[in-house]
Design a protein around this motif. Sequence first.
Motif, PDB file in Angstrom:
ATOM      1  N   PRO A 164     118.023  92.696 -32.089  1.00 34.14           N
ATOM      2  CA  PRO A 164     117.244  92.566 -30.696  1.00 34.14           C
ATOM      3  C   PRO A 164     115.853  92.650 -30.683  1.00 34.14           C
ATOM      4  CG  PRO A 164     119.656  93.903 -30.631  1.00 34.14           C
ATOM      5  CD  PRO A 164     119.060  93.516 -32.116  1.00 34.14           C
ATOM      6  N   TYR A 169     116.186  86.364 -32.478  1.00 29.95           N
ATOM      7  CA  TYR A 169     117.473  86.985 -31.778  1.00 29.95           C
ATOM      8  C   TYR A 169     117.953  85.938 -30.460  1.00 29.95           C
ATOM      9  CZ  TYR A 169     120.707  90.340 -29.563  1.00 29.95           C
ATOM     10  OH  TYR A 169     121.618  90.933 -29.278  1.00 29.95           O
ATOM     11  N   ARG A 232     116.094  82.310 -21.365  1.00 32.53           N
ATOM     12  CA  ARG A 232     115.759  83.695 -21.937  1.00 32.53           C
ATOM     13  C   ARG A 232     114.468  84.179 -21.710  1.00 32.53           C
ATOM     14  NH1 ARG A 232     115.963  83.173 -28.169  1.00 32.53           N
ATOM     15  NH2 ARG A 232     114.992  85.228 -28.327  1.00 32.53           N
ATOM     16  N   GLU A 263     116.758  88.779 -24.784  1.00 32.61           N
ATOM     17  CA  GLU A 263     116.466  89.420 -26.359  1.00 32.61           C
ATOM     18  C   GLU A 263     116.307  90.724 -26.261  1.00 32.61           C
ATOM     19  OE1 GLU A 263     111.516  88.782 -26.336  1.00 32.61           O
ATOM     20  OE2 GLU A 263     112.749  87.139 -26.636  1.00 32.61           O
ATOM     21  N   GLN A 264     116.368  91.582 -25.273  1.00 37.74           N
ATOM     22  CA  GLN A 264     116.195  92.936 -25.167  1.00 37.74           C
ATOM     23  C   GLN A 264     117.597  93.762 -25.380  1.00 37.74           C
ATOM     24  OE1 GLN A 264     113.755  93.048 -21.642  1.00 37.74           O
ATOM     25  NE2 GLN A 264     112.591  94.423 -22.459  1.00 37.74           N
ATOM     26  N   GLY A 266     121.399  94.645 -26.773  1.00 40.97           N
ATOM     27  CA  GLY A 266     122.198  94.478 -28.003  1.00 40.97           C
ATOM     28  C   GLY A 266     123.510  93.995 -27.913  1.00 40.97           C
TER      29      GLY A 266
END
Length: 280
Positions: A164, A169, A232, A263-264, A266
């Motif tokens: 992440p 990612y 995203r 993308e932040q 997990g």
Amino acid sequence: MSGIDTLPPLRAVIADHGLSARKSLGQNFLLDLNLTAKIARQAGDLSQCDVLEIGPGPGGLTRGLLAEGARRVLAIEKDARCIPALEEIAAAYPGRLEIINGDALEVDPLAHLTPPIRVAANLPYNIGTELLVRWLTPEDWPPFWQSLTLMFQREVAERIVAAPGSKAYGRLAILAQWRSSARIVMSLPPEAFTPPPKVSSAVVHLEALPGPRYPADPAVLSRVVAAAFNQRRKMLRAALKGLAPDIEDRLLAAGIAPTERAEQVGLEQFCALARALARP
């Protein structure tokens, strides 16, 4: 004398059979038998396994897998020009190499393989990601394979193992890391191949886990991840608003700030969100 010692060099095989690589088939041949043997070793102990190989071409990796002791190899090759070269390898290793001339996206390999099964392949670039997604998303888990040892473009390999917060990612990282352990085990420059591709390559080794790292319904998780990464750049409350009218509440229930971007977030949080969305 082992079978590999009785076979001609790959460059001679290519010349004898007129095997120029075809871009339309995503072909880039790896001719250095030291490299193909090294890739075969990355697949682990093959002595008690059947091995599935996709796109063997003239058979460089096929030789490596057999020389490293694979119990049996099933090689699926779409290019009929390569079959005679592969048959020469089969003759050098009697009863250990089965060849299918067909499209790997259409052939069911399980009718030809006996567990335990490992997959090892220098995948054709044009079908590599599609095959990987299929292998990572079967209806039942554990899958038919114990491990996947696969050559990809370096960019794709980095997407599989990405963490992440990185640009690489995304959906592929979530799919790969949810139910398997993935790592890059080799890097190869363009000049290792004939013809040299325009990009570097890498070998990724994935070991199937007995079950998922975190509980989630596969179909719900897939929808969540696809929606999140398809937009995203948007905050998740906007990217996911089509999944539930109360998406902000469900994000908060999963421990995710609605203002975060995909993308932040997990893997564990995505699974928590999938569970929150699966509840009535």
